[in-house]
Write a protein that holds these residues in place. Structure first.
Motif, PDB file in Angstrom:
ATOM      1  N   LYS A   1      -6.090   4.234  -8.066  1.00  0.00           N
ATOM      2  CA  LYS A   1      -6.286   5.682  -7.968  1.00  0.00           C
ATOM      3  C   LYS A   1      -7.084   6.236  -9.145  1.00  0.00           C
ATOM      4  O   LYS A   1      -7.428   7.404  -9.192  1.00  0.00           O
ATOM      5  CB  LYS A   1      -4.918   6.369  -7.896  1.00  0.00           C
TER       6      LYS A   1
ATOM      7  N   TYR B   1      -0.737  -1.562  -9.375  1.00  0.00           N
ATOM      8  CA  TYR B   1      -1.959  -1.735  -8.573  1.00  0.00           C
ATOM      9  C   TYR B   1      -2.458  -0.399  -8.036  1.00  0.00           C
ATOM     10  O   TYR B   1      -3.633  -0.037  -8.186  1.00  0.00           O
ATOM     11  CB  TYR B   1      -1.657  -2.688  -7.420  1.00  0.00           C
ATOM     12  N   ASN B   2      -1.548   0.364  -7.420  1.00  0.00           N
ATOM     13  CA  ASN B   2      -1.962   1.640  -6.815  1.00  0.00           C
ATOM     14  C   ASN B   2      -2.318   2.676  -7.870  1.00  0.00           C
ATOM     15  O   ASN B   2      -3.174   3.534  -7.633  1.00  0.00           O
ATOM     16  CB  ASN B   2      -0.834   2.153  -5.910  1.00  0.00           C
TER      17      ASN B   2
ATOM     18  N   SER C   1       3.258  -3.199  -7.304  1.00  0.00           N
ATOM     19  CA  SER C   1       2.565  -2.268  -6.402  1.00  0.00           C
ATOM     20  C   SER C   1       2.280  -0.946  -7.100  1.00  0.00           C
ATOM     21  O   SER C   1       1.215  -0.339  -6.905  1.00  0.00           O
ATOM     22  CB  SER C   1       3.410  -2.030  -5.143  1.00  0.00           C
TER      23      SER C   1
ATOM     24  N   ASP D   1     -11.191  -4.384  -7.112  1.00  0.00           N
ATOM     25  CA  ASP D   1     -11.202  -3.271  -6.171  1.00  0.00           C
ATOM     26  C   ASP D   1     -12.257  -2.211  -6.485  1.00  0.00           C
ATOM     27  O   ASP D   1     -12.314  -1.188  -5.826  1.00  0.00           O
ATOM     28  CB  ASP D   1      -9.825  -2.608  -6.132  1.00  0.00           C
TER      29      ASP D   1
ATOM     30  N   SER E   1       0.842  -1.196   0.000  1.00  0.00           N
ATOM     31  CA  SER E   1       0.000   0.000   0.000  1.00  0.00           C
ATOM     32  C   SER E   1       0.875   1.243   0.000  1.00  0.00           C
ATOM     33  O   SER E   1       2.073   1.176   0.321  1.00  0.00           O
ATOM     34  CB  SER E   1      -0.904   0.004   1.229  1.00  0.00           C
ATOM     35  N   PRO E   2       0.306   2.409  -0.343  1.00  0.00           N
ATOM     36  CA  PRO E   2       1.087   3.658  -0.280  1.00  0.00           C
ATOM     37  C   PRO E   2       1.711   3.903   1.093  1.00  0.00           C
ATOM     38  O   PRO E   2       2.853   4.358   1.188  1.00  0.00           O
ATOM     39  CB  PRO E   2       0.051   4.728  -0.627  1.00  0.00           C
ATOM     40  N   ASP E   3       0.972   3.578   2.162  1.00  0.00           N
ATOM     41  CA  ASP E   3       1.518   3.768   3.512  1.00  0.00           C
ATOM     42  C   ASP E   3       2.698   2.837   3.763  1.00  0.00           C
ATOM     43  O   ASP E   3       3.693   3.234   4.392  1.00  0.00           O
ATOM     44  CB  ASP E   3       0.427   3.523   4.563  1.00  0.00           C
ATOM     45  N   GLU E   4       2.594   1.601   3.285  1.00  0.00           N
ATOM     46  CA  GLU E   4       3.687   0.642   3.460  1.00  0.00           C
ATOM     47  C   GLU E   4       4.917   1.070   2.658  1.00  0.00           C
ATOM     48  O   GLU E   4       6.057   0.948   3.121  1.00  0.00           O
ATOM     49  CB  GLU E   4       3.236  -0.748   3.039  1.00  0.00           C
TER      50      GLU E   4
END
Length: 305
Positions: free
Chosen positions: A266, A261-262, A258, A296, A135-138
């Motif tokens: 978005k 995916y992100n 990643s 998603d 994830s963006p936070d990770e």
């Protein structure tokens, strides 16, 4: 050396081949036989995967065909797999590519045994390694830890991989002329499919690259002042993961997954993603990432009743 130059390289190999009954063919250099084969079979897929073909050519260019054995070939396949982080399925395809040449050698009586017949890769694995999506936070946490972990090229390489979705080789092969700071563009000119691509840089990536001292033509250099290698980056990531363990066992290529995916999550479009990642066809992009986007979508129904 490019494949086209290799094929057109001046040599008396064909002259000798046409009079091969006068020679002991097992004394032929491997490279001479490769050039003969390519001239006799110009439409062969032997050199289709240019990167691995040239690697094979350069690795064995000093050997005679009689000096080539299964130990050397097995070592070459193992090195290619480790250096490029390739699956068993991909290695089987590379072996099939090389086997075209070795079958011809056997048919012509140049070799008695085709050693590739004894080298096997598992094609139908019951469970393939699942992609790891961060994830963006990770990813943000990884960047923060990477900055504290190393002051050399490790953090800038990792940051560039995360922000561009590029392959490892594309990033470590970047030179300063590939960066257009005025127009915020980054050019990947040494790509897997041989086609260069130009993408916009994020402002954060631009700022990071501008802060790197220009000590070499290559952007990312090691502590000795030489170009950073894929091996050194991979080893650094292993050390990094030991110091900063994560619940997700991610690998370098998972940063590319990643990104895709992100990007789609978005709201990015599939055709745009194809261009950014440098896929030759939209089918490849859809096959790899179409399902990620579909699963998603919060409410896929167009109806309100």
């Amino acid at each position: 050396m490019q494949v086209s130059k290799l094929i057109s390289k001046k040599s008396n190999a064909m002259d000798i081949w046409q009079n091969r009954h006068l020679f002991r063919l097992n004394n032929f250099p491997v490279t001479s036989l490769i050039r003969v084969f390519l001239e006799l079979h110009p439409s062969s897929t032997f050199n289709q995967r240019k990167k691995h073909f040239l690697n094979f050519y350069k690795t064995f260019q000093k050997l005679k065909i009689k000096e080539l054995n299964m130990t050397l070939l097995q070592a070459w396949f193992s090195r290619v797999q480790v250096e490029n982080n390739l699956t068993e399925k991909t290695m089987h395809k590379i072996k099939c590519q090389m086997n075209i040449f070795f079958k011809w050698l056997k048919e012509e009586g140049i070799i008695e045994v085709n050693y590739l017949n004894s080298i096997h890769f598992r094609q139908n694995l019951e469970s393939q390694r699942q992609r790891v999506i961060l994830s963006p936070d990770e990813l943000k946490e990884i960047c923060q830890n990477a900055m504290a972990f190393s002051k050399d090229s490790f953090y800038p390489v990792l940051y560039t991989l995360i922000h561009t979705g590029a392959r490892r080789s594309e990033v470590i092969n970047l030179v300063w002329k590939d960066i257009d700071f005025e127009n915020n563009m980054i050019i990947f000119s040494r790509t897997k499919n041989g086609q260069s691509r130009k993408i916009k840089m994020s402002l954060q990536l631009r700022q990071l690259l501008q802060e790197i001292p220009r000590k070499h033509q290559f952007i990312f250099i090691n502590s000795k002042g030489s170009k950073a290698s894929g091996h050194s980056v991979s080893r650094a990531i292993q050390r990094f993961k030991i110091r900063y363990p994560s619940s997700k066992d991610w690998r370098m290529h998972d940063l590319r997954h990643s990104f895709a995916y992100n990007y789609l999550l978005k709201g990015g479009e599939m055709y745009q993603l194809q261009a950014i990642l440098g896929h030759k066809s939209i089918k490849m992009t859809v096959d790899l990432y179409g399902q990620l986007k579909a699963q998603d979508i919060i409410n896929p129904s167009p109806y309100a009743f």
